[in-house]
Design a protein around this motif. Sequence first.
Motif, short mmCIF file in Angstrom:
data_model
loop_
_atom_site.label_atom_id
_atom_site.label_comp_id
_atom_site.label_asym_id
_atom_site.label_seq_id
_atom_site.Cartn_x
_atom_site.Cartn_y
_atom_site.Cartn_z
N GLU A 79 0.81 -1.17 -0.03
CA GLU A 79 -0.03 -0.14 0.06
C GLU A 79 0.85 1.29 -0.01
OE1 GLU A 79 -3.52 2.13 2.81
OE2 GLU A 79 -2.80 -0.02 3.14
N LYS A 80 0.45 2.23 -0.73
CA LYS A 80 1.24 3.52 -0.94
C LYS A 80 0.91 4.43 0.26
CE LYS A 80 2.78 6.83 -3.96
NZ LYS A 80 2.73 7.51 -5.43
N LEU A 81 1.79 5.14 1.07
CA LEU A 81 1.48 6.17 2.07
C LEU A 81 2.28 7.17 1.62
CD1 LEU A 81 1.47 3.59 5.17
CD2 LEU A 81 -0.53 4.53 3.94
N VAL A 91 12.51 22.73 7.19
CA VAL A 91 12.84 22.23 5.65
C VAL A 91 11.51 21.25 5.29
CG1 VAL A 91 13.98 20.99 4.05
CG2 VAL A 91 15.11 22.45 5.68
N PRO A 92 10.56 21.76 4.51
CA PRO A 92 9.45 20.86 4.08
C PRO A 92 9.99 19.69 3.53
CG PRO A 92 9.67 22.67 2.59
CD PRO A 92 10.68 23.01 3.76
N VAL A 93 9.15 18.49 3.71
CA VAL A 93 9.76 17.10 3.49
C VAL A 93 8.31 16.29 3.06
CG1 VAL A 93 10.60 14.85 4.02
CG2 VAL A 93 11.63 17.03 4.82
N ILE A 94 8.42 15.67 1.81
CA ILE A 94 7.24 14.51 1.32
C ILE A 94 8.01 13.23 1.44
CG2 ILE A 94 5.59 13.96 -0.22
CD1 ILE A 94 5.41 16.88 -1.12
N VAL A 95 7.38 12.39 2.18
CA VAL A 95 8.00 11.11 2.11
C VAL A 95 6.93 9.90 1.60
CG1 VAL A 95 9.00 9.14 3.49
CG2 VAL A 95 9.29 11.68 4.38
N GLU A 96 7.26 9.41 0.79
CA GLU A 96 6.46 8.22 -0.10
C GLU A 96 6.93 6.87 0.47
OE1 GLU A 96 5.35 10.00 -4.62
OE2 GLU A 96 6.97 8.64 -4.24
N CYS A 97 6.17 5.97 1.00
CA CYS A 97 6.33 4.64 1.38
C CYS A 97 5.29 3.65 0.83
CB CYS A 97 5.67 4.48 2.84
SG CYS A 97 6.80 5.74 4.07
N LEU A 98 6.06 2.38 0.65
CA LEU A 98 5.26 1.31 0.07
C LEU A 98 5.22 0.14 1.17
CD1 LEU A 98 6.22 1.08 -3.72
CD2 LEU A 98 4.12 1.78 -2.89
N THR A 99 4.29 -0.28 1.74
CA THR A 99 4.35 -1.08 3.01
C THR A 99 3.18 -2.08 2.81
OG1 THR A 99 3.87 -1.04 5.28
CG2 THR A 99 2.73 0.45 4.10
N ASP A 100 3.68 -3.12 3.64
CA ASP A 100 2.72 -4.36 3.81
C ASP A 100 2.26 -4.54 5.08
OD1 ASP A 100 5.07 -5.03 4.93
OD2 ASP A 100 5.12 -7.27 4.54
N ASN A 101 2.47 -3.40 6.15
CA ASN A 101 2.16 -3.40 7.41
C ASN A 101 2.04 -1.83 7.81
OD1 ASN A 101 1.88 -3.27 10.01
ND2 ASN A 101 3.07 -5.07 10.23
N VAL A 102 0.61 -1.37 7.59
CA VAL A 102 0.49 0.36 7.47
C VAL A 102 0.77 0.50 8.96
CG1 VAL A 102 -1.52 2.04 7.61
CG2 VAL A 102 -1.29 0.35 5.85
N ASN A 103 0.48 -0.41 10.18
CA ASN A 103 0.87 -0.02 11.62
C ASN A 103 2.10 0.31 11.80
OD1 ASN A 103 -1.97 0.10 12.20
ND2 ASN A 103 -2.11 -2.32 12.87
N ARG A 104 2.86 -0.67 11.27
CA ARG A 104 4.60 -0.56 11.50
C ARG A 104 4.99 0.61 10.95
NH1 ARG A 104 6.82 -4.58 8.02
NH2 ARG A 104 6.59 -3.30 6.48
N THR A 105 4.63 0.96 9.66
CA THR A 105 5.02 2.23 9.00
C THR A 105 4.81 3.25 9.79
OG1 THR A 105 5.04 0.91 6.75
CG2 THR A 105 5.10 3.33 6.69
#
Length: 233
Positions: A79-81, A91-105
């Motif tokens: 899932e993309k978060l 400093v503004p930051v955008i972080v893209e994640c791909l995860t199989d465990n949303v709670n962990r991420t």
Amino acid sequence: MGAQWKAKNREAAANAKGRIFTKLAREIMVAARAGADPDMNPRLRLAVEQAKKASMPRDTVERAIKKGAGLVDAGVSYEKLIYEGFAPHRVPVIVECLTDNVNRTVTNIRILFRKGQLGTSGSVSWDFDYLGMIEATPESANADAELAAIEAGARDLEPAENGATLFLTDPSDLDAVSRALPKYGFVAQSAQLGYRPKNPVALDDAARAEVEAFLEAVDADDDVQNIFAGLAG
């Protein structure tokens, strides 16, 4: 900082290649959900090209495509978060994640942002443009970057590192421009959709080192796919 923040010497570290392969495999799997044929799936084609440039083994690429397309065992569904916030020194930051465990991420990102400030959706994205970004190198000294940008359909361009050119496109034009550039003497080294800061923040060396240490810590998390930072220079 160019189109995307990258950790210093990341690709030179012994364990970095494994992390890069993991990120690329995840991107391939997610892209392959829309079809296993790269010629009919632009996102997958770009992901596969990136994997080839990173020297990912062919069987690893093919296995990721099959898993993502559901042609083999169910495997892992990612899932993309997207997280927005501030590194030290605002400093503004955008972080893209791909995860199989949303709670962990979610937990990991909250911990990582203790040295910054985690924001809500839209808290910093207004200060970025969402674009297609293609870093390409000229095949000869006669290659004209401005002509290539016009003819290939890019909306803008600027110099990149080591003699490359960064071609900026509308998100929907990324694949078409990437395919067209070789006709005008440029070979795409990377092509992706991402966030480009409108007002990058300039810092002194000490503050910049603090920000880069923060970004390196975020980048080291296994679920983090891309980081876009509004850091100048």
